[in-house]
Design a protein around this motif. Structure first.
Motif, PDB file in Angstrom:
ATOM      1  N   GLY A  17      -8.907  -9.720 -25.890  1.00  0.00           N
ATOM      2  CA  GLY A  17     -10.099  -8.922 -26.134  1.00  0.00           C
ATOM      3  C   GLY A  17     -10.192  -7.743 -25.183  1.00  0.00           C
ATOM      4  O   GLY A  17      -9.188  -7.285 -24.622  1.00  0.00           O
ATOM      5  N   ARG A  18     -11.412  -7.264 -24.970  1.00  0.00           N
ATOM      6  CA  ARG A  18     -11.655  -6.090 -24.132  1.00  0.00           C
ATOM      7  C   ARG A  18     -12.814  -6.379 -23.181  1.00  0.00           C
ATOM      8  O   ARG A  18     -13.777  -7.048 -23.568  1.00  0.00           O
ATOM      9  N   SER A  19     -12.706  -5.842 -21.972  1.00  0.00           N
ATOM     10  CA  SER A  19     -13.764  -6.033 -20.981  1.00  0.00           C
ATOM     11  C   SER A  19     -14.085  -4.710 -20.307  1.00  0.00           C
ATOM     12  O   SER A  19     -13.179  -3.964 -19.918  1.00  0.00           O
ATOM     13  N   TRP A  20     -15.377  -4.440 -20.163  1.00  0.00           N
ATOM     14  CA  TRP A  20     -15.861  -3.248 -19.455  1.00  0.00           C
ATOM     15  C   TRP A  20     -16.963  -3.699 -18.514  1.00  0.00           C
ATOM     16  O   TRP A  20     -17.823  -4.497 -18.892  1.00  0.00           O
ATOM     17  N   TYR A  21     -16.942  -3.164 -17.288  1.00  0.00           N
ATOM     18  CA  TYR A  21     -17.938  -3.559 -16.287  1.00  0.00           C
ATOM     19  C   TYR A  21     -18.419  -2.351 -15.515  1.00  0.00           C
ATOM     20  O   TYR A  21     -17.642  -1.454 -15.174  1.00  0.00           O
ATOM     21  N   THR A  22     -19.720  -2.335 -15.188  1.00  0.00           N
ATOM     22  CA  THR A  22     -20.276  -1.371 -14.247  1.00  0.00           C
ATOM     23  C   THR A  22     -21.076  -2.094 -13.183  1.00  0.00           C
ATOM     24  O   THR A  22     -21.851  -3.020 -13.492  1.00  0.00           O
ATOM     25  N   GLY A  23     -20.907  -1.689 -11.942  1.00  0.00           N
ATOM     26  CA  GLY A  23     -21.692  -2.248 -10.845  1.00  0.00           C
ATOM     27  C   GLY A  23     -23.077  -1.634 -10.742  1.00  0.00           C
ATOM     28  O   GLY A  23     -23.905  -2.115  -9.955  1.00  0.00           O
ATOM     29  N   LEU A  24     -23.335  -0.599 -11.512  1.00  0.00           N
ATOM     30  CA  LEU A  24     -24.648   0.043 -11.517  1.00  0.00           C
ATOM     31  C   LEU A  24     -25.586  -0.690 -12.472  1.00  0.00           C
ATOM     32  O   LEU A  24     -25.145  -1.477 -13.305  1.00  0.00           O
ATOM     33  N   GLY A  25     -26.880  -0.426 -12.334  1.00  0.00           N
ATOM     34  CA  GLY A  25     -27.848  -1.010 -13.254  1.00  0.00           C
ATOM     35  C   GLY A  25     -28.868  -1.927 -12.611  1.00  0.00           C
ATOM     36  O   GLY A  25     -29.560  -2.673 -13.302  1.00  0.00           O
ATOM     37  N   HIS A  26     -28.981  -1.864 -11.283  1.00  0.00           N
ATOM     38  CA  HIS A  26     -29.975  -2.698 -10.584  1.00  0.00           C
ATOM     39  C   HIS A  26     -31.395  -2.179 -10.789  1.00  0.00           C
ATOM     40  O   HIS A  26     -32.308  -2.945 -11.114  1.00  0.00           O
ATOM     41  N   ASP A  27     -31.571  -0.884 -10.576  1.00  0.00           N
ATOM     42  CA  ASP A  27     -32.905  -0.300 -10.515  1.00  0.00           C
ATOM     43  C   ASP A  27     -33.377   0.138 -11.894  1.00  0.00           C
ATOM     44  O   ASP A  27     -32.604   0.701 -12.679  1.00  0.00           O
TER      45      ASP A  27
ATOM     46  N   TYR B 196     -23.020  -2.094  -5.080  1.00  0.00           N
ATOM     47  CA  TYR B 196     -22.331  -3.341  -4.745  1.00  0.00           C
ATOM     48  C   TYR B 196     -21.046  -3.119  -3.952  1.00  0.00           C
ATOM     49  O   TYR B 196     -20.271  -2.193  -4.228  1.00  0.00           O
ATOM     50  N   ASN B 197     -20.809  -4.020  -2.996  1.00  0.00           N
ATOM     51  CA  ASN B 197     -19.480  -4.272  -2.454  1.00  0.00           C
ATOM     52  C   ASN B 197     -18.920  -5.484  -3.187  1.00  0.00           C
ATOM     53  O   ASN B 197     -19.658  -6.430  -3.505  1.00  0.00           O
ATOM     54  N   PHE B 198     -17.620  -5.473  -3.435  1.00  0.00           N
ATOM     55  CA  PHE B 198     -16.989  -6.557  -4.184  1.00  0.00           C
ATOM     56  C   PHE B 198     -16.051  -7.349  -3.284  1.00  0.00           C
ATOM     57  O   PHE B 198     -15.571  -6.854  -2.252  1.00  0.00           O
TER      58      PHE B 198
ATOM     59  N   VAL C  95     -14.330 -10.263 -15.762  1.00  0.00           N
ATOM     60  CA  VAL C  95     -15.158  -9.213 -15.163  1.00  0.00           C
ATOM     61  C   VAL C  95     -14.301  -8.264 -14.338  1.00  0.00           C
ATOM     62  O   VAL C  95     -14.478  -7.044 -14.383  1.00  0.00           O
ATOM     63  N   GLY C  96     -13.364  -8.804 -13.567  1.00  0.00           N
ATOM     64  CA  GLY C  96     -12.468  -7.979 -12.763  1.00  0.00           C
ATOM     65  C   GLY C  96     -12.651  -8.143 -11.279  1.00  0.00           C
ATOM     66  O   GLY C  96     -11.700  -7.985 -10.509  1.00  0.00           O
ATOM     67  N   ALA C  97     -13.851  -8.431 -10.821  1.00  0.00           N
ATOM     68  CA  ALA C  97     -14.121  -8.665  -9.397  1.00  0.00           C
ATOM     69  C   ALA C  97     -15.495  -9.304  -9.268  1.00  0.00           C
ATOM     70  O   ALA C  97     -16.390  -9.052 -10.087  1.00  0.00           O
ATOM     71  N   TYR C  98     -15.640 -10.131  -8.251  1.00  0.00           N
ATOM     72  CA  TYR C  98     -16.933 -10.758  -7.969  1.00  0.00           C
ATOM     73  C   TYR C  98     -17.708  -9.961  -6.920  1.00  0.00           C
ATOM     74  O   TYR C  98     -17.121  -9.358  -6.004  1.00  0.00           O
ATOM     75  N   PHE C  99     -19.023 -10.001  -7.045  1.00  0.00           N
ATOM     76  CA  PHE C  99     -19.937  -9.434  -6.047  1.00  0.00           C
ATOM     77  C   PHE C  99     -19.732 -10.090  -4.687  1.00  0.00           C
ATOM     78  O   PHE C  99     -19.550 -11.304  -4.577  1.00  0.00           O
ATOM     79  N   LYS C 100     -19.765  -9.266  -3.639  1.00  0.00           N
ATOM     80  CA  LYS C 100     -19.712  -9.755  -2.256  1.00  0.00           C
ATOM     81  C   LYS C 100     -21.074  -9.611  -1.581  1.00  0.00           C
ATOM     82  O   LYS C 100     -21.667 -10.582  -1.122  1.00  0.00           O
ATOM     83  N   ASN C 101     -21.585  -8.386  -1.508  1.00  0.00           N
ATOM     84  CA  ASN C 101     -22.889  -8.104  -0.915  1.00  0.00           C
ATOM     85  C   ASN C 101     -23.271  -6.676  -1.290  1.00  0.00           C
ATOM     86  O   ASN C 101     -22.526  -5.998  -2.017  1.00  0.00           O
TER      87      ASN C 101
END
Length: 242
Positions: free
Chosen positions: A205-215, A164-166, A128-134
């Motif tokens: 492989g390949r990885s893509w992540y976005t922190g958006l997408g809650h609402d 998100y903060n990571f 993923v690249g980073a974990y959620f903090k708050n």
């Protein structure tokens, strides 16, 4: 903020699809299992990913079943999407199947709380690249600034979402593709450099992540839809750019 309703998106999508999905087309597995918080936006996220994938002639299967993570089943797919998953969603055998999928050249796409998933699986955290903090209180506005190799690319676009903060800043281990501006909202803890989306080649492989997408409403934002589309193309190996 410009918006595009899902019914209109459906019309546009259907107008670009020439026929039924064939066995030769890439398949995408959208995994939405949750062991902790469950987002109300999950059905909309799945519908949106299905429509975006359809426009690119990809077939989408949704699953809530961790047992689908086995070598034989994952071999059917080009991309696995963790769409607002939370908590520990795979056991050790299923985790191994996911690792093998990536090492065989598969693509991963993580949406929002994919970063709030599998804290005890270090390989996944690297994927993923980073974990959620708050996160700050409530939904807040920020410009999203696209970038490439640390340089702004194109105009910033506005978003209202849970920002998100990571636990760590992934810059340096991934290619950051977008940041948010903590000066424009309250509750950010990452300072002047706050990545919100990124990608990287990882473990074959390949990885893509976005922190958006809650609402749920953010899935009507045209810029966010373009953001997801580019992530899907990168994860599928159809675009070198993410």
């Amino acid at each position: 903020m410009r918006s595009l309703t899902l019914p209109l998106l459906l019309v546009l999508s259907l107008s670009t699809i020439a026929g039924p999905v064939t066995a030769q087309e890439d398949r995408v597995l959208v995994f939405t299992h949750t062991a902790k918080f469950r987002h109300d936006s999950i059905p909309t996220a799945v519908s949106t990913l299905r429509l975006l994938a359809g426009r690119e002639r990809m077939a989408v299967d949704q699953s809530e079943n961790p047992a689908d993570f086995n070598d034989a089943n994952l071999a059917r797919y080009r991309v696995v999407v963790f769409a607002n998953t939370t908590g520990d969603v795979l056991d050790a055998t299923q985790q191994q199947a996911m690792e093998s999928f990536i090492r065989a050249g598969g693509g991963f796409m993580g949406v929002h709380s994919a970063a709030d998933t599998e804290y005890d699986w270090p390989w996944y955290g690297q994927l993923v690249g980073a974990y959620f903090k708050n996160h700050p209180e409530g939904l807040q506005f920020s410009p999203v600034q696209p970038e490439r190799e640390g340089t702004p690319r194109g105009n910033a676009w506005p978003v209202r979402d849970e920002l998100y903060n990571f636990r760590s800043n992934p810059r340096g281990t991934v290619q950051v593709t977008a940041t948010v501006d903590e000066k424009r909202y309250s509750g950010g803890t990452m300072g002047t450099d706050h990545p919100i989306a990124w990608c990287h080649a990882f473990d074959g492989g390949r990885s893509w992540y976005t922190g958006l997408g809650h609402d749920t409403a953010v899935y009507r934002n045209r810029d966010f839809l373009a953001h997801l589309r580019q992530g899907l193309l990168y994860a599928a190996g159809r675009s070198p750019q993410c």
